[in-house]
Structure formats: C-alpha cells, structure tokens
Design a protein around this motif. Structure first.
Motif, PDB file in Angstrom:
ATOM      1  N   ARG A  32      16.918 -16.064 -19.675  1.00  0.00           N
ATOM      2  CA  ARG A  32      15.791 -16.716 -20.324  1.00  0.00           C
ATOM      3  C   ARG A  32      14.714 -15.672 -20.581  1.00  0.00           C
ATOM      4  O   ARG A  32      14.416 -14.863 -19.701  1.00  0.00           O
ATOM      5  CB  ARG A  32      15.239 -17.839 -19.457  1.00  0.00           C
ATOM      6  N   VAL A  33      14.150 -15.734 -21.781  1.00  0.00           N
ATOM      7  CA  VAL A  33      13.158 -14.741 -22.202  1.00  0.00           C
ATOM      8  C   VAL A  33      11.811 -15.441 -22.423  1.00  0.00           C
ATOM      9  O   VAL A  33      11.760 -16.484 -23.076  1.00  0.00           O
ATOM     10  CB  VAL A  33      13.613 -14.073 -23.525  1.00  0.00           C
ATOM     11  N   ILE A  34      10.739 -14.885 -21.846  1.00  0.00           N
ATOM     12  CA  ILE A  34       9.401 -15.405 -22.153  1.00  0.00           C
ATOM     13  C   ILE A  34       9.061 -14.906 -23.547  1.00  0.00           C
ATOM     14  O   ILE A  34       8.970 -13.703 -23.776  1.00  0.00           O
ATOM     15  CB  ILE A  34       8.337 -14.887 -21.170  1.00  0.00           C
ATOM     16  N   SER A  35       8.909 -15.835 -24.469  1.00  0.00           N
ATOM     17  CA  SER A  35       8.636 -15.471 -25.851  1.00  0.00           C
ATOM     18  C   SER A  35       7.242 -14.853 -25.992  1.00  0.00           C
ATOM     19  O   SER A  35       6.358 -15.098 -25.167  1.00  0.00           O
ATOM     20  CB  SER A  35       8.739 -16.734 -26.701  1.00  0.00           C
ATOM     21  N   LEU A  36       7.069 -14.066 -27.039  1.00  0.00           N
ATOM     22  CA  LEU A  36       5.729 -13.572 -27.356  1.00  0.00           C
ATOM     23  C   LEU A  36       4.813 -14.775 -27.625  1.00  0.00           C
ATOM     24  O   LEU A  36       3.621 -14.720 -27.397  1.00  0.00           O
ATOM     25  CB  LEU A  36       5.818 -12.671 -28.588  1.00  0.00           C
ATOM     26  N   LEU A  37       5.446 -15.881 -28.096  1.00  0.00           N
ATOM     27  CA  LEU A  37       4.703 -17.121 -28.348  1.00  0.00           C
ATOM     28  C   LEU A  37       4.545 -17.896 -27.045  1.00  0.00           C
ATOM     29  O   LEU A  37       5.008 -19.027 -26.910  1.00  0.00           O
ATOM     30  CB  LEU A  37       5.435 -17.977 -29.384  1.00  0.00           C
ATOM     31  N   ASN A  38       3.955 -17.273 -26.053  1.00  0.00           N
ATOM     32  CA  ASN A  38       3.720 -17.913 -24.766  1.00  0.00           C
ATOM     33  C   ASN A  38       2.310 -17.535 -24.322  1.00  0.00           C
ATOM     34  O   ASN A  38       2.012 -16.347 -24.137  1.00  0.00           O
ATOM     35  CB  ASN A  38       4.767 -17.414 -23.752  1.00  0.00           C
ATOM     36  N   GLU A  39       1.467 -18.550 -24.178  1.00  0.00           N
ATOM     37  CA  GLU A  39       0.040 -18.285 -23.933  1.00  0.00           C
ATOM     38  C   GLU A  39      -0.219 -17.521 -22.635  1.00  0.00           C
ATOM     39  O   GLU A  39      -1.279 -16.929 -22.468  1.00  0.00           O
ATOM     40  CB  GLU A  39      -0.735 -19.614 -23.896  1.00  0.00           C
ATOM     41  N   THR A  40       0.739 -17.556 -21.710  1.00  0.00           N
ATOM     42  CA  THR A  40       0.511 -16.897 -20.418  1.00  0.00           C
ATOM     43  C   THR A  40       0.918 -15.422 -20.429  1.00  0.00           C
ATOM     44  O   THR A  40       0.645 -14.700 -19.480  1.00  0.00           O
ATOM     45  CB  THR A  40       1.301 -17.600 -19.303  1.00  0.00           C
ATOM     46  N   GLN A  41       1.609 -14.991 -21.476  1.00  0.00           N
ATOM     47  CA  GLN A  41       2.144 -13.632 -21.497  1.00  0.00           C
ATOM     48  C   GLN A  41       1.306 -12.711 -22.392  1.00  0.00           C
ATOM     49  O   GLN A  41       0.992 -13.067 -23.527  1.00  0.00           O
ATOM     50  CB  GLN A  41       3.599 -13.677 -22.012  1.00  0.00           C
ATOM     51  N   HIS A  42       0.950 -11.555 -21.881  1.00  0.00           N
ATOM     52  CA  HIS A  42       0.199 -10.573 -22.673  1.00  0.00           C
ATOM     53  C   HIS A  42       1.014  -9.289 -22.794  1.00  0.00           C
ATOM     54  O   HIS A  42       1.775  -8.958 -21.893  1.00  0.00           O
ATOM     55  CB  HIS A  42      -1.152 -10.274 -22.014  1.00  0.00           C
ATOM     56  N   ALA A  66      -2.085 -11.275 -27.347  1.00  0.00           N
ATOM     57  CA  ALA A  66      -1.910 -12.622 -26.784  1.00  0.00           C
ATOM     58  C   ALA A  66      -1.741 -13.625 -27.912  1.00  0.00           C
ATOM     59  O   ALA A  66      -2.343 -13.483 -28.979  1.00  0.00           O
ATOM     60  CB  ALA A  66      -3.127 -12.983 -25.950  1.00  0.00           C
ATOM     61  N   TRP A  67      -0.895 -14.617 -27.658  1.00  0.00           N
ATOM     62  CA  TRP A  67      -0.720 -15.718 -28.612  1.00  0.00           C
ATOM     63  C   TRP A  67      -1.564 -16.877 -28.124  1.00  0.00           C
ATOM     64  O   TRP A  67      -1.614 -17.144 -26.912  1.00  0.00           O
ATOM     65  CB  TRP A  67       0.753 -16.095 -28.694  1.00  0.00           C
ATOM     66  N   ARG A  68      -2.215 -17.597 -29.049  1.00  0.00           N
ATOM     67  CA  ARG A  68      -3.118 -18.678 -28.623  1.00  0.00           C
ATOM     68  C   ARG A  68      -2.631 -20.048 -29.042  1.00  0.00           C
ATOM     69  O   ARG A  68      -3.417 -20.995 -29.142  1.00  0.00           O
ATOM     70  CB  ARG A  68      -4.513 -18.430 -29.200  1.00  0.00           C
ATOM     71  N   GLY A  69      -1.348 -20.176 -29.305  1.00  0.00           N
ATOM     72  CA  GLY A  69      -0.808 -21.479 -29.690  1.00  0.00           C
ATOM     73  C   GLY A  69      -0.944 -21.712 -31.184  1.00  0.00           C
ATOM     74  O   GLY A  69      -1.596 -20.961 -31.897  1.00  0.00           O
ATOM     75  N   GLY A  70      -0.322 -22.795 -31.650  1.00  0.00           N
ATOM     76  CA  GLY A  70      -0.408 -23.149 -33.070  1.00  0.00           C
ATOM     77  C   GLY A  70       0.540 -22.339 -33.927  1.00  0.00           C
ATOM     78  O   GLY A  70       1.754 -22.395 -33.742  1.00  0.00           O
ATOM     79  N   ASP A  71      -0.024 -21.568 -34.854  1.00  0.00           N
ATOM     80  CA  ASP A  71       0.771 -20.833 -35.831  1.00  0.00           C
ATOM     81  C   ASP A  71       1.669 -19.773 -35.169  1.00  0.00           C
ATOM     82  O   ASP A  71       1.163 -18.859 -34.506  1.00  0.00           O
ATOM     83  CB  ASP A  71      -0.189 -20.164 -36.824  1.00  0.00           C
ATOM     84  N   PRO A  72       3.001 -19.866 -35.350  1.00  0.00           N
ATOM     85  CA  PRO A  72       3.885 -18.879 -34.717  1.00  0.00           C
ATOM     86  C   PRO A  72       3.890 -17.511 -35.397  1.00  0.00           C
ATOM     87  O   PRO A  72       4.618 -16.622 -34.974  1.00  0.00           O
ATOM     88  CB  PRO A  72       5.267 -19.539 -34.814  1.00  0.00           C
ATOM     89  N   THR A  73       3.093 -17.343 -36.449  1.00  0.00           N
ATOM     90  CA  THR A  73       3.070 -16.039 -37.124  1.00  0.00           C
ATOM     91  C   THR A  73       1.801 -15.246 -36.779  1.00  0.00           C
ATOM     92  O   THR A  73       1.655 -14.119 -37.221  1.00  0.00           O
ATOM     93  CB  THR A  73       3.145 -16.205 -38.656  1.00  0.00           C
ATOM     94  N   ILE A  74       0.898 -15.871 -36.036  1.00  0.00           N
ATOM     95  CA  ILE A  74      -0.402 -15.241 -35.755  1.00  0.00           C
ATOM     96  C   ILE A  74      -0.604 -15.022 -34.253  1.00  0.00           C
ATOM     97  O   ILE A  74      -0.371 -15.920 -33.445  1.00  0.00           O
ATOM     98  CB  ILE A  74      -1.567 -16.121 -36.301  1.00  0.00           C
ATOM     99  N   ALA A  75      -1.040 -13.808 -33.883  1.00  0.00           N
ATOM    100  CA  ALA A  75      -1.428 -13.522 -32.498  1.00  0.00           C
ATOM    101  C   ALA A  75      -2.741 -12.740 -32.541  1.00  0.00           C
ATOM    102  O   ALA A  75      -3.240 -12.419 -33.633  1.00  0.00           O
ATOM    103  CB  ALA A  75      -0.348 -12.727 -31.798  1.00  0.00           C
ATOM    104  N   TYR A  76      -3.289 -12.438 -31.374  1.00  0.00           N
ATOM    105  CA  TYR A  76      -4.589 -11.763 -31.320  1.00  0.00           C
ATOM    106  C   TYR A  76      -4.520 -10.525 -30.433  1.00  0.00           C
ATOM    107  O   TYR A  76      -3.969 -10.576 -29.339  1.00  0.00           O
ATOM    108  CB  TYR A  76      -5.657 -12.732 -30.814  1.00  0.00           C
ATOM    109  N   MET A  77      -5.075  -9.424 -30.929  1.00  0.00           N
ATOM    110  CA  MET A  77      -5.157  -8.203 -30.138  1.00  0.00           C
ATOM    111  C   MET A  77      -6.544  -8.185 -29.507  1.00  0.00           C
ATOM    112  O   MET A  77      -7.553  -8.008 -30.195  1.00  0.00           O
ATOM    113  CB  MET A  77      -4.948  -6.985 -31.042  1.00  0.00           C
ATOM    114  N   GLU A  78      -6.558  -8.402 -28.191  1.00  0.00           N
ATOM    115  CA  GLU A  78      -7.830  -8.531 -27.471  1.00  0.00           C
ATOM    116  C   GLU A  78      -8.202  -7.221 -26.789  1.00  0.00           C
ATOM    117  O   GLU A  78      -7.373  -6.332 -26.643  1.00  0.00           O
ATOM    118  CB  GLU A  78      -7.718  -9.653 -26.433  1.00  0.00           C
ATOM    119  N   GLU A  79      -9.447  -7.160 -26.355  1.00  0.00           N
ATOM    120  CA  GLU A  79      -9.965  -6.021 -25.590  1.00  0.00           C
ATOM    121  C   GLU A  79      -9.862  -4.694 -26.349  1.00  0.00           C
ATOM    122  O   GLU A  79      -9.572  -3.643 -25.767  1.00  0.00           O
ATOM    123  CB  GLU A  79      -9.240  -5.900 -24.242  1.00  0.00           C
ATOM    124  N   VAL A  80     -10.062  -4.766 -27.674  1.00  0.00           N
ATOM    125  CA  VAL A  80     -10.071  -3.531 -28.461  1.00  0.00           C
ATOM    126  C   VAL A  80     -11.465  -2.908 -28.318  1.00  0.00           C
ATOM    127  O   VAL A  80     -12.468  -3.604 -28.507  1.00  0.00           O
ATOM    128  CB  VAL A  80      -9.789  -3.825 -29.954  1.00  0.00           C
TER     129      VAL A  80
END
Lengths: 173, 282
Positions: free
Chosen positions: B162-172, B187-201
């Motif tokens: 089993r793989v924790i998907s990139l589309l998992n709010e708990t995984q960074h 981090a992925w924030r739910g909703g659209d599976p094509t969009i994620a966020y690069m935080e702490e830049v």
C-alpha cells in the motif's frame, strides 16, 4: 423472511458491494459527487427485521467497504448510525400502523412520493455522516457540505434507477 | 440475576448498537496510525486478490504487456541516467582532487509495478500496487510514474504493497525549485487532484510561473531532481517569512496504471545514521 428472500438480500449485498468498491469508488463527478450504492440493502431491508440484525447487517456492510477503501471505521460507523435512523426516517413520511410495521420499503408499497422522500433523506443523512467522519475537521465544512450534496443527488438518482428495474412492467393488451 | 438477564434482554438492541458504534470508533481511531496491520489495508490477501482479478478483467492485455516492457526499459534508462549523473558529479570532484578512482557504486534501482487500486476522492488517499516484500519492496520507498512522483510505500505485504498517495493531506514531500537551492514542503490540501502547494518557501526565493518543481533529494525515498510539478502562482501565507506556491502536479492520478518503486541501496546506512543521531541526542 423466507430462505429465498434471505438469499436474495445476500446476493444483492455482494453485487452492490462489488459495484461500490470496483466501480463507484472510482467515479467522482466534478471532484464532488461520488455514487454510494451499497447502502441500498440497509434502506430496503424489511421494517419488521430485528434491530440487532439490522445493526449487524449495516455494520458488516460498512466494514467490508472500509476494508477495500482504506477508510477503516468510516463507513462502518456511518452505516450503523444509518441503521438506527432507518425507522424514524421512514415513519416520518408514512403513518405508523400494523400494515407499515411489517412492510418492505419499496415504491410499490410506499408510493412514489413517500419512497423518494425516504430514499433521499436516508442517502443525504448517510453522505453527511460519512463525509463528516472522513474529513473530521470543521475547517472543511464547506467541502463536507458540497460533497454531501453532490453525492446525495448522484446516489439518489442511481438508487432510484435500480428501483425502477425492480418495478414489474405493465402488461400490454 | 434474573433481573440482570431481563435487563440485558430488554435492552439487548441498545447493547448491540453501542457495541458496533464503539467498535467502529476504535477502528476509525486506530486506522489513523501509519503503522497499521497489513490485514486492515487494501494490501491484504482478499482485497488485493479481488482488485487483482478486476484489473485483469479491465486491463487491455496487449497494451499492458507492451506498456510494462516500456516501463521496465524506461526504469533501467532512468536508473542509468541518475547513476551517470552521480558518477559525473563524482568525477568532477575527483578530477579536482587529482584522484584516479572514478568508479562509484550504483545507488538507485527501480522496480516496475502495476496499480491495482487507487483512490483520489478521500482526504487521505492510498493506492495498492502488485509488488511486495518478495520483490524487495519496503515501507518508506518512493513511488514515481513516468511523469513525476506518486507517493511513498506505507505497508508492504508479501506480494502487494500500500502506497500513501501524494494526494494525502497527512503526507509532505521535500521539494525544491529546479536549478535553485530553494527548498519547500509539498502538501496536498484536498479537492482537485491536479493541484498541490509548495509550503515554507523562503521569502527571498526567486520564481516564475511555469518553473519546474523537483524533489530535493533530502530523503532516501526520492533521488534529487525527480519532477513533481510546475509553479502556477503564489498564494497567501500566514507566515511573513515564507510564502506558498500553487503547483500543478505532473502525474495524472486519475489514470495511474504502471509505476516504479525506487530502491536506495544507501537507505539502511542513512537510516542507521539517523538512529545514531537520536542516541547521541539522548
């Protein structure tokens, strides 16, 4: 319930469970509407079925879907609560008398309008519960409401079309 | 005693209801822990065999075999490119040091696998692959497809994982802007599976819309430079020292079929160093 009816319910449960995990879990319209079909068995079980048996069927269905969906406990809890709400929801739309206490909730026995209200309420309540448990965060309330509304409408239409399959066709002259 | 029995019989339904609700809650809470039993995931024998059978029915056999062979070829070429890159870097250093030893051990290897189950609609999504411990798969290994990173192995059974998907709010995931040293956390924030966020830049980081985001290489899961996505725009951040970039992911999570699992042969060594750090800190 007769042995044949029990067999029919078990077969229906297996078919709907497989349909849920193999097909419906992979359909997401506009990222917010997912069909939920396996709760149809809980909705359709006869009213006079013992509550303990109803809880057992509901919990087992939920756990099986959870096992396949990596959402352990989410559907199990929602299904058990749905089982508890089944009679109050049904008797909100039909009078509680000797006839209705022993019936099976179908279009032919309830009539189209009360059945649709009963089905829509059950599906909406289930979607609200399952998405609330799954998101488990008030910050996501907008997502919960949107997904519940979308999934309820989509599931309602699918379950109603499954119902229409079981209505006997009118005889033509 | 008789009163007790009468009480239990009278309220038996409530006991059953309470039992099932409590059991559901226990399952719900225990499932939040990452280290779950393999039997309670989609990597168990029954689920994986059902999904495996379904995949066999729905897959186009010829296309799948051709695709798999291409993926294997691609995996070996990618592995070669990465190792050549690392050898080249090593050579440059060695040439500077006037050293003659240009040989270096191959660090990364790839194992090709088919996705037999995948979800994108939950806040915490997982996927199941048809490779397990027998193929050398271990928890913590990175998973990529031909376009970019997909996730990290979470639970490994004998034949499935089993793989924790990139589309998992708990995984960074540790990522950086390609060609720069600006690191961030994806981090992925739910909703659209094509969009994620690069935080702490970092606030001083230079970026342009369309810039590529790649893995930082700061973990044993992914080598440096694996594609993740492209920068769309900047979004509001609560922290004045950092900003957040909106990223369009390159992997198509709706259509995942074949993936590759990355094996890092230095993994045990790096992990043992981390353990050493923990011991010395104590």
């Amino acid at each position: 319930m007769t042995g044949k009816e029990v067999f029919n319910y078990i077969a229906l449960s297996i078919v709907l469970l497989l349909a849920q995990v193999l097909i419906c879990n992979h359909i997401v319209l506009f990222n917010l509407a997912m069909p939920i079909v396996f709760i149809y068995v809980i909705i359709r079980l006869p009213v006079n079925l013992g509550m303990s048996m109803l809880y057992t069927v509901a919990f087992t269905s939920g756990v099986l879907v959870d096992l396949f969906s990596d959402t352990m406990g989410v559907n199990a809890l929602a299904c058990t609560l749905l089982g508890a709400l089944k009679r109050p929801v049904l008797f909100a739309y039909v009078p509680r008398d000797d006839k209705t206490k022993t019936m099976t909730p179908t279009i032919s026995q309830l009539g189209l309008a009360p059945y649709c209200k009963y089905l829509l309420t059950m599906v909406t309540v289930y979607c609200l519960m399952v998405f609330s448990i799954e998101f488990f965060n008030f910050a996501d309330i907008k997502d919960v409401l949107l997904m519940s509304a979308g999934s309820s409408a989509f599931s309602f239409l699918i379950l109603l079309s499954i119902d229409s399959l079981s209505i006997p066709a009118k005889k033509t002259m | 005693m008789r009163n007790l029995l009468n009480f239990i019989i009278k309220y038996g339904t409530w006991f059953v209801f309470t039992f099932y609700v409590l059991l559901s809650c226990v399952l719900l809470v225990s499932s939040n822990a990452y280290q779950q039993s393999v039997y309670l995931t989609s990597a168990n024998v029954v689920s994986s065999s059902v999904y495996g059978a379904a995949t066999n029915v729905t897959g186009y056999f010829d296309l799948r075999s051709i695709n798999e062979s291409l993926q294997k070829r691609n995996a070996s070429l990618e592995s070669e490119v990465l190792n050549l890159k690392s050898q080249l870097a090593q050579c440059m250093v060695m040439l500077d040091n006037n050293s003659a030893d240009l040989r270096r051990e191959k660090r990364f290897d790839f194992v090709s696998a088919s996705v037999i189950n995948n979800s994108i609609r939950h806040p915490r999504n997982y996927l199941t692959i048809d490779r397990g411990r027998k193929d050398g798969i271990e928890p913590g290994m990175g998973v990529v497809d031909q376009n970019g990173i997909v996730g990290i192995v979470n639970v490994a059974g004998d034949n499935t994982a089993r793989v924790i998907s990139l589309l998992n709010e708990t995984q960074h995931f540790s990522v950086k802007l390609k060609g720069t040293l600006f690191i961030g956390s994806l981090a992925w924030r739910g909703g659209d599976p094509t969009i994620a966020y690069m935080e702490e830049v970092p606030r001083h980081a230079q970026y342009h819309a369309g810039d590529t985001v790649v893995t930082s290489g700061y973990s044993t899961a992914f080598p440096e430079g694996m594609q993740v996505g492209v920068v769309l725009n900047r979004v509001k951040s609560t922290d004045d020292n950092f900003f957040i970039l909106k990223i369009r992911l390159l992997s198509n999570f709706k259509g995942l079929s074949t993936v590759r699992i990355i094996k890092d042969i230095y993994r045990q060594e790096v992990d043992s160093l981390k353990t050493f750090d923990n011991i010395t800190e104590k």
